[in-house]
Design a protein around this motif. Structure first.
Motif, PDB file in Angstrom:
ATOM      1  N   ASP A   1      -1.244   5.022  -9.043  1.00  0.00           N
ATOM      2  CA  ASP A   1       0.067   5.242  -8.429  1.00  0.00           C
ATOM      3  C   ASP A   1       1.087   4.760  -9.450  1.00  0.00           C
ATOM      4  O   ASP A   1       1.256   3.556  -9.649  1.00  0.00           O
ATOM      5  CB  ASP A   1       0.184   4.444  -7.126  1.00  0.00           C
ATOM      6  CG  ASP A   1       1.598   4.493  -6.536  1.00  0.00           C
ATOM      7  OD1 ASP A   1       2.489   5.119  -7.151  1.00  0.00           O
ATOM      8  OD2 ASP A   1       1.808   3.901  -5.468  1.00  0.00           O
TER       9      ASP A   1
ATOM     10  N   ASP B   1       8.402   7.087   0.169  1.00  0.00           N
ATOM     11  CA  ASP B   1       8.515   6.364   1.438  1.00  0.00           C
ATOM     12  C   ASP B   1       9.978   6.276   1.888  1.00  0.00           C
ATOM     13  O   ASP B   1      10.775   7.130   1.548  1.00  0.00           O
ATOM     14  CB  ASP B   1       7.869   4.982   1.319  1.00  0.00           C
ATOM     15  CG  ASP B   1       6.350   5.074   1.424  1.00  0.00           C
ATOM     16  OD1 ASP B   1       5.855   6.083   1.951  1.00  0.00           O
ATOM     17  OD2 ASP B   1       5.662   4.133   0.986  1.00  0.00           O
TER      18      ASP B   1
ATOM     19  N   SER C   1       2.753  -1.017   8.846  1.00  0.00           N
ATOM     20  CA  SER C   1       2.012  -0.689   7.625  1.00  0.00           C
ATOM     21  C   SER C   1       1.269  -1.905   7.051  1.00  0.00           C
ATOM     22  O   SER C   1       0.374  -1.740   6.224  1.00  0.00           O
ATOM     23  CB  SER C   1       2.957  -0.106   6.577  1.00  0.00           C
ATOM     24  OG  SER C   1       4.027  -1.002   6.332  1.00  0.00           O
TER      25      SER C   1
ATOM     26  N   ASN D   1       0.846  -1.193   0.000  1.00  0.00           N
ATOM     27  CA  ASN D   1       0.000   0.000   0.000  1.00  0.00           C
ATOM     28  C   ASN D   1       0.882   1.244   0.000  1.00  0.00           C
ATOM     29  O   ASN D   1       2.030   1.204   0.432  1.00  0.00           O
ATOM     30  CB  ASN D   1      -0.962  -0.007   1.193  1.00  0.00           C
ATOM     31  CG  ASN D   1      -0.244   0.079   2.541  1.00  0.00           C
ATOM     32  OD1 ASN D   1       0.268   1.137   2.923  1.00  0.00           O
ATOM     33  ND2 ASN D   1      -0.178  -1.051   3.263  1.00  0.00           N
ATOM     34  N   ILE D   2       0.310   2.342  -0.528  1.00  0.00           N
ATOM     35  CA  ILE D   2       1.040   3.617  -0.477  1.00  0.00           C
ATOM     36  C   ILE D   2       0.293   4.553   0.479  1.00  0.00           C
ATOM     37  O   ILE D   2      -0.917   4.755   0.334  1.00  0.00           O
ATOM     38  CB  ILE D   2       1.224   4.257  -1.885  1.00  0.00           C
ATOM     39  CG1 ILE D   2       1.985   5.576  -1.781  1.00  0.00           C
ATOM     40  CG2 ILE D   2      -0.108   4.470  -2.613  1.00  0.00           C
ATOM     41  CD1 ILE D   2       3.430   5.443  -1.347  1.00  0.00           C
ATOM     42  N   ALA D   3       1.025   5.076   1.464  1.00  0.00           N
ATOM     43  CA  ALA D   3       0.370   5.951   2.448  1.00  0.00           C
ATOM     44  C   ALA D   3       0.252   7.368   1.901  1.00  0.00           C
ATOM     45  O   ALA D   3       1.225   7.937   1.398  1.00  0.00           O
ATOM     46  CB  ALA D   3       1.160   5.947   3.748  1.00  0.00           C
TER      47      ALA D   3
ATOM     48  N   ARG E   1      -2.608  -2.046   7.086  1.00  0.00           N
ATOM     49  CA  ARG E   1      -3.392  -1.323   6.076  1.00  0.00           C
ATOM     50  C   ARG E   1      -3.563  -2.133   4.792  1.00  0.00           C
ATOM     51  O   ARG E   1      -4.313  -1.736   3.904  1.00  0.00           O
ATOM     52  CB  ARG E   1      -2.718   0.035   5.764  1.00  0.00           C
ATOM     53  CG  ARG E   1      -2.619   1.001   6.957  1.00  0.00           C
ATOM     54  CD  ARG E   1      -2.145   2.383   6.487  1.00  0.00           C
ATOM     55  NE  ARG E   1      -0.966   2.244   5.667  1.00  0.00           N
ATOM     56  CZ  ARG E   1       0.232   2.786   5.916  1.00  0.00           C
ATOM     57  NH1 ARG E   1       0.399   3.575   6.969  1.00  0.00           N
ATOM     58  NH2 ARG E   1       1.242   2.586   5.105  1.00  0.00           N
TER      59      ARG E   1
ATOM     60  N   SER F   1      -4.070   5.090   3.590  1.00  0.00           N
ATOM     61  CA  SER F   1      -3.362   4.574   2.413  1.00  0.00           C
ATOM     62  C   SER F   1      -4.284   3.985   1.351  1.00  0.00           C
ATOM     63  O   SER F   1      -5.474   3.770   1.588  1.00  0.00           O
ATOM     64  CB  SER F   1      -2.375   3.485   2.853  1.00  0.00           C
ATOM     65  OG  SER F   1      -3.099   2.426   3.442  1.00  0.00           O
TER      66      SER F   1
ATOM     67  N   SER G   1      -2.779   6.866  10.134  1.00  0.00           N
ATOM     68  CA  SER G   1      -2.309   7.004   8.752  1.00  0.00           C
ATOM     69  C   SER G   1      -3.373   6.489   7.790  1.00  0.00           C
ATOM     70  O   SER G   1      -4.304   5.790   8.198  1.00  0.00           O
ATOM     71  CB  SER G   1      -0.976   6.277   8.566  1.00  0.00           C
ATOM     72  OG  SER G   1      -1.066   4.935   8.978  1.00  0.00           O
TER      73      SER G   1
ATOM     74  N   LYS H   1       1.356   9.511   6.246  1.00  0.00           N
ATOM     75  CA  LYS H   1       2.368   8.499   6.590  1.00  0.00           C
ATOM     76  C   LYS H   1       2.428   8.134   8.065  1.00  0.00           C
ATOM     77  O   LYS H   1       2.120   8.961   8.932  1.00  0.00           O
ATOM     78  CB  LYS H   1       3.760   9.011   6.203  1.00  0.00           C
ATOM     79  CG  LYS H   1       3.894   9.562   4.801  1.00  0.00           C
ATOM     80  CD  LYS H   1       3.974   8.476   3.779  1.00  0.00           C
ATOM     81  CE  LYS H   1       4.370   9.024   2.417  1.00  0.00           C
ATOM     82  NZ  LYS H   1       4.211   8.003   1.367  1.00  0.00           N
TER      83      LYS H   1
ATOM     84  N   SER I   1       4.182  13.901   2.884  1.00  0.00           N
ATOM     85  CA  SER I   1       5.396  13.177   2.543  1.00  0.00           C
ATOM     86  C   SER I   1       6.624  14.051   2.855  1.00  0.00           C
ATOM     87  O   SER I   1       7.597  13.583   3.461  1.00  0.00           O
ATOM     88  CB  SER I   1       5.352  12.804   1.054  1.00  0.00           C
ATOM     89  OG  SER I   1       6.568  12.246   0.655  1.00  0.00           O
TER      90      SER I   1
END
Ligand code: DP6
Length: 331
Positions: A180, A284, A144, A15-17, A147, A38, A36, A20, A241
Motif C-alpha cells: 500500500d 478513505d 474499523s 488498516n486499509i479497507a 480490523r 482489510s 468489510s 469499505k 472505493s
C-alpha cells in the motif's frame, strides 16, 4: 497471584479497507451495515501505554507527538469506561499514546488508536480476553479498529448484535506480498470525521444499491484471494472505493473528500494502467490516496508518484500482523 501494577503497553497497525465500512445499524455499539475486508499496514502504527492508578482523580490522556482535542479525550475516556465496567475496575487511568505517522495525514489514526487503547487497557485491567472478544471491544471504540486486532488480511463480519459482529484473520501477512503506497497530499479542507459523515448515510439514494451488491462483492473478494488474482483484486478495490464515495457525495449534505491532487493521482493511475503498470487506487474519508500494487512493482509506483508535483509524503506499507503487547512502556 495478584498483579502488582495495573500497567500495560500495546502496539496496533492502521488498516486499509479493500471492501469499505460506511454506515451503521447501531450507532452506540458501532454495528456496521455491511461486512468489510482489510489489510493491516506495517508503517502506520500506534503505541499506547495505559496505567490504572488510585492516585488519579480523572483520566489523564496525552500524546507524545500531537495534541488531542477535548472531544478526542472524552471519546477515549468513554472507551475506558466500557473496559472498566467489564473488568470491574474503579480506577482512573493515565494514557500516553504515540503515532508513527503525523496527525492530520488521515492515515486512519482512529483504527490503530482504538485497537492499541483496547489491548493495553484490557491487559492493564487484568482481564484476559480472546482475540474475538478484543475485536468486539475495539469495535465499540471505533468500527474499523476491530480490523486492526487480528493478523494480516482481516474480515469484519456484519453481524446482527454485538456478539456476532467481530473481526477475524483470513490470511496471515505473508500470504500475499502486496504493497500500500500511501500518498499523502496537502489539504486545507475541513475534515468531516467518519463517525459524523456516516451518521447521515441513509440520506443517500445510492446506499441501498451499494448494500445490495455487498454480499456478492465479499464472495468475489474471497475467491480472488484464493487465486491471488491481482488484476481482479485491483478492479474490485477501485469499484468499492468509488461506490462508497458515490454514497458520500450523494448524502445530504454531500461530502467530497477528494481534492484536485486526489483527482490528479486517480487520473495518473488510469494512465499508468494503460502503460501496463498494475496499480490500483483506494481512498478513505480524506484526500490521500492508497495505491495498491504487488511488491515487484513498488519501486516503479513510487518513482511515478514522485514525478507528480502534488505529493507531500509517501509511506510504503507492507501487510502486517495485528495488535499486540509490548514490554517497553511509554512512561
Ligand atoms: C472510510 O471506523 O473511523 O475508513 O466507527 O464511527 O469510528 P467509526 O468510523 P471509522 O470509519 C472508517 C471508514 C472508512 C472505511 C473503512 O475503513 O472501512
Amino acid at each position: 497471584m495478584t498483579k502488582t501494577t495495573m500497567k500495560a503497553t500495546a502496539i496496533a497497525p492502521a488498516n486499509i479497507a479493500f471492501i469499505k465500512y460506511w454506515g451503521k445499524q447501531d450507532e452506540k455499539l458501532r454495528l456496521p451495515l455491511n461486512a468489510s475486508f482489510s489489510m493491516n499496514l506495517s508503517e502506520a502504527v500506534t503505541t499506547t501505554t495505559v496505567e490504572f492508578s488510585k492516585n488519579l482523580a480523572t483520566d489523564e490522556i496525552s500524546a507524545v507527538n500531537e495534541v488531542f482535542s477535548e472531544k478526542e479525550k472524552q471519546r477515549m475516556s468513554k472507551h475506558l469506561d466500557v473496559i472498566r465496567k467489564k473488568a470491574r475496575v474503579n480506577l482512573q487511568a493515565k494514557v500516553v499514546t504515540k503515532n508513527s505517522f503525523p496527525k492530520g495525514t488521515g492515515a486512519a489514526a482512529s483504527a490503530s488508536g482504538f485497537a492499541a487503547l483496547t489491548v493495553a487497557a484490557v491487559s492493564a485491567s487484568g482481564l484476559s480476553l480472546s482475540e474475538k472478544e478484543l475485536t468486539i471491544l475495539a469495535r465499540i471504540g471505533s468500527g474499523s479498529a476491530c480490523r486492526s486486532i487480528p493478523d494480516g488480511f482481516v474480515l469484519w463480519e456484519r453481524g446482527t448484535d454485538s456478539e456476532n459482529s467481530f473481526a477475524h484473520s483470513l490470511y496471515p501477512p505473508d500470504y500475499w506480498d502486496l504493497r500500500d503506497v500511501l500518498v499523502i497530499v496537502a489539504s486545507d479542507m475541513k475534515k468531516v470525521l467518519s463517525t459524523e459523515g456516516m451518521s447521515r448515510v441513509q440520506t443517500s439514494p445510492f446506499l441501498q444499491s451499494r448494500l445490495h451488491g455487498l454480499p456478492s462483492k465479499i464472495k468475489r473478494m474471497l475467491t480472488i484471494f484464493t487465486k491471488k488474482d491481482f488484476a481482479a483484486l485491483g478492479n474490485l478495490i477501485e469499484e468499492d472505493s468509488l461506490n462508497m464515495h458515490a454514497v458520500m457525495m450523494t448524502q445530504s449534505p454531500p461530502i467530497f473528500y477528494w481534492n484536485s491532487a486526489t483527482l490528479e493521482i486517480m487520473h495518473a493511475v488510469y494512465e499508468w494502467h494503460a502503460q501496463g503498470l498494475p496499480v490500483y487506487f483506494t481512498i478513505d474519508a480524506g484526500p490521500n490516496v492508497h495505491l495498491i500494487c504487488e511488491a515487484k512493482d513498488e519501486q516503479k509506483v513510487v518513482e511515478k508518484v514522485r514525478q507528480l508535483g502534488v505529493v507531500n509524503e509517501i509511506v510504503v506499507n507492507k501487510p502486517s500482523k495485528g495488535a499486540g503487547l509490548l514490554n517497553q512502556h511509554l512512561f
